[in-house]
Design an enzyme around this catalytic site. Structure first.
Site, PDB file in Angstrom:
ATOM      1  N   CYS A  40     -32.090 -21.658  53.888  1.00 23.89           N
ATOM      2  CA  CYS A  40     -30.920 -20.950  54.412  1.00 23.89           C
ATOM      3  C   CYS A  40     -30.730 -21.326  55.878  1.00 23.89           C
ATOM      4  CB  CYS A  40     -31.171 -19.446  54.260  1.00 23.89           C
ATOM      5  SG  CYS A  40     -30.011 -18.370  55.104  1.00 23.89           S
ATOM      6  N   CYS A 163     -31.426 -13.946  49.829  1.00 22.82           N
ATOM      7  CA  CYS A 163     -30.741 -13.903  51.135  1.00 22.82           C
ATOM      8  C   CYS A 163     -29.249 -14.205  51.028  1.00 22.82           C
ATOM      9  CB  CYS A 163     -31.377 -14.825  52.169  1.00 22.82           C
ATOM     10  SG  CYS A 163     -30.553 -14.650  53.775  1.00 22.82           S
TER      11      CYS A 163
HETATM   12  N1  APR Z   1     -15.547 -24.458  62.121  1.00 22.26           N
HETATM   13  C1  APR Z   1     -15.523 -24.416  60.755  1.00 22.26           C
HETATM   14  N2  APR Z   1     -16.610 -24.627  59.990  1.00 22.26           N
HETATM   15  C2  APR Z   1     -17.767 -24.905  60.612  1.00 22.26           C
HETATM   16  C3  APR Z   1     -17.885 -24.975  62.036  1.00 22.26           C
HETATM   17  C4  APR Z   1     -16.693 -24.742  62.793  1.00 22.26           C
HETATM   18  N3  APR Z   1     -16.701 -24.787  64.122  1.00 22.26           N
HETATM   19  N4  APR Z   1     -19.165 -25.255  62.337  1.00 22.26           N
HETATM   20  C5  APR Z   1     -19.841 -25.341  61.171  1.00 22.26           C
HETATM   21  N5  APR Z   1     -19.008 -25.136  60.130  1.00 22.26           N
HETATM   22  C6  APR Z   1     -19.336 -25.094  58.703  1.00 22.26           C
HETATM   23  C7  APR Z   1     -20.280 -26.190  58.245  1.00 22.26           C
HETATM   24  O1  APR Z   1     -19.562 -27.377  57.903  1.00 22.26           O
HETATM   25  C8  APR Z   1     -20.933 -25.547  57.005  1.00 22.26           C
HETATM   26  O2  APR Z   1     -20.215 -25.824  55.825  1.00 22.26           O
HETATM   27  O3  APR Z   1     -20.040 -23.885  58.441  1.00 22.26           O
HETATM   28  C9  APR Z   1     -20.869 -24.042  57.288  1.00 22.26           C
HETATM   29  C10 APR Z   1     -22.225 -23.390  57.567  1.00 22.26           C
HETATM   30  O4  APR Z   1     -22.962 -23.443  56.393  1.00 22.26           O
HETATM   31  P1  APR Z   1     -24.571 -23.530  56.333  1.00 22.26           P
HETATM   32  O5  APR Z   1     -25.079 -24.346  57.459  1.00 22.26           O
HETATM   33  O6  APR Z   1     -24.924 -23.905  54.941  1.00 22.26           O
HETATM   34  O7  APR Z   1     -25.034 -22.016  56.668  1.00 22.26           O
HETATM   35  P2  APR Z   1     -25.312 -20.748  55.708  1.00 22.26           P
HETATM   36  O8  APR Z   1     -26.693 -20.824  55.152  1.00 22.26           O
HETATM   37  O9  APR Z   1     -24.160 -20.561  54.791  1.00 22.26           O
HETATM   38  O10 APR Z   1     -25.335 -19.591  56.816  1.00 22.26           O
HETATM   39  C11 APR Z   1     -24.176 -19.330  57.594  1.00 22.26           C
HETATM   40  O11 APR Z   1     -24.680 -17.005  57.956  1.00 22.26           O
HETATM   41  O12 APR Z   1     -26.488 -15.642  57.461  1.00 22.26           O
HETATM   42  C12 APR Z   1     -25.900 -16.469  58.403  1.00 22.26           C
HETATM   43  O13 APR Z   1     -27.806 -17.305  59.591  1.00 22.26           O
HETATM   44  C13 APR Z   1     -26.741 -17.661  58.750  1.00 22.26           C
HETATM   45  O14 APR Z   1     -25.494 -18.044  60.751  1.00 22.26           O
HETATM   46  C14 APR Z   1     -25.724 -18.506  59.428  1.00 22.26           C
HETATM   47  C15 APR Z   1     -24.471 -18.256  58.599  1.00 22.26           C
HETATM   48 ZN    ZN Z   2     -31.035 -16.354  54.993  1.00 24.81          ZN
END
Ligand code: APR
Ligand code: ZN
Ligand code: ZN
Length: 360
Positions: A40, A163
């Site tokens: 995650c 999660c």
């Molecule tokens: N604008 C739009 N999309 C974005 C940007 C931005 N500036 N920056 C990143 N992204 C997109 C990425 O391309 C990706 O698809 O946001 C997504 C984030 O996804 P993951 O890295 O897979 O994160 P995830 O596990 O879904 O968690 C997201 O939720 O619980 C919280 O700690 C976790 O902060 C994290 C968030």
């Molecule tokens: Zn998590």
């Protein structure tokens, strides 16, 4: 025992080693053999310091497995039970668990386990991420940190509930309480954002706009229920078309950046709701002018762990999955062994993954 260890905050990779041992079990502790764990983005936040995590630490917090030993005073589970790890274990006694009805905010056990290392390596203490540490073959947890599930649930599916799915679906159902016919926008299409989209669809939203920098996320976003997809720069135009310029009823930020938190605020209509799901850094701020906070009458709220009680929520989500109403298989973009953990981390950092599930 094999585990993936963060040696120091700021490291960009984890150290996969065979040299980890467990402390002895306390009277109310359980020992869990992990069968599957999702990777995650919060694990990355633990590596980069956005989430304060003492190191060295075994990372991982989205896991499922089997109880293999219980302390003499354990009453809630038995050896052989299949469980999902809950990283905010409800103590059942504090004000949040009782009078406020918000066990997701209970810090009684969470704080204790976060600062108490239960892993060892050559005699040295190793912490577990947010008090858990599912990137390990086994771990020790207080009994409140495991939730029993039916033995026919596959572990990969169960791990995701631990999660991202609970966090995302719960943000839509429990925090925003999305209403049928609502127009919503979701910033970020990772495992968490996709789960928000799925939750909004379950709630009956009429319009679900998914926003992500990565255009490759569109196909999956639509599969999970998005009716529209765009990059951050095109949202204003789409908002104009879809909401008569008024704005969305609910916006969700599932990235963790000030710029997208502010964009989420701007995307909702007067009286709308903004739910912050992404974990931002404590030293970063988001600005609002003093007039708009009054005049717009918008609600800005955080949502921790889906604003849910894990003791009921995990089971509810698994029922929805069994009924074919919640796609969890679709979240798994890759499966690997613990040896592939650093590839999974790179994929996540690049914004390409939904979930890699590590199977033991
Ligand atoms: N604008 C739009 N999309 C974005 C940007 C931005 N500036 N920056 C990143 N992204 C997109 C990425 O391309 C990706 O698809 O946001 C997504 C984030 O996804 P993951 O890295 O897979 O994160 P995830 O596990 O879904 O968690 C997201 O939720 O619980 C919280 O700690 C976790 O902060 C994290 C968030
Ligand atoms: Zn998590
Ligand atoms: Zn409590």
């Amino acid at each position: 025992m094999r585990a993936a260890v963060l040696r120091a905050t700021g490291d960009t990779t984890l150290d996969v080693v065979d040299t980890i041992e467990l402390d002895d079990l306390g009277a109310t502790d359980v020992r869990v053999e992990i069968k599957a764990t999702g990777v995650c983005h919060s694990d990355l936040h633990g590596m980069d310091g956005a989430l304060p995590q003492p190191a060295p630490a075994v990372l991982g917090h989205e896991g499922a497995g089997v109880v293999v030993e219980v302390g003499p005073a354990v009453t809630s589970v038995s050896v052989g039970d299949h469980v999902i790890v809950a990283w905010t274990p409800p103590c059942g006694r504090c004000a949040f668990c009782t009078e406020h009805g918000q066990p997701q905010l209970c810090m009684e056990i969470q704080f204790q386990i976060a600062v108490t290392p239960r892993f060892r390596e050559h005699g040295e203490a190793i912490f577990g991420f947010v008090g858990t540490g599912t990137f390990a073959e086994q771990l020790i947890l207080p009994q409140e940190a495991v939730v029993r599930i039916e033995p026919d649930i596959p572990f990969d599916i169960a791990s995701l509930i631990g999660c991202g799915v609970t966090t995302g679906v719960g943000a839509a159902l429990n925090a925003a309480k999305v209403r049928p016919g609502a127009r919503v926008v979701v910033f970020g299409c990772g495992g968490v954002g996709m789960s928000v989209i799925a939750g909004a669809q379950l709630a009956g939203a009429a319009t679900i706009v998914a926003v992500d920098l990565n255009p490759a996320k569109e196909e999956a976003a639509r599969k999970f229920g998005a009716t529209h997809f765009c990059g951050p720069d095109d949202l204003d135009e789409l908002k104009g078309e879809l909401t008569d310029g008024l704005g969305f009823d609910d916006a969700f930020e599932a990235i963790g950046l000030p710029v997208t938190m502010r964009a989420a605020y701007d995307a909702v209509r007067r009286g709308g709701t903004v739910v912050i799901v992404g974990v931002g850094r404590a030293e970063q701020t988001v600005s609002f002018n003093a007039f708009e906070l009054f005049f717009d009458e918008k609600t800005i709220k955080g949502s921790v762990y889906g604003s849910a009680d894990v003791r009921h929520e995990f089971g509810r989500l698994l029922r929805l999955w069994k009924a074919g109403r919640l796609d969890l298989e679709g979240l798994i973009t890759k499966r690997d062994s613990l040896d592939g953990i650093n590839d999974a981390i790179s994929e996540l950092r690049a914004g390409n993954a939904l979930r890699t599930v590590i199977e033991f």
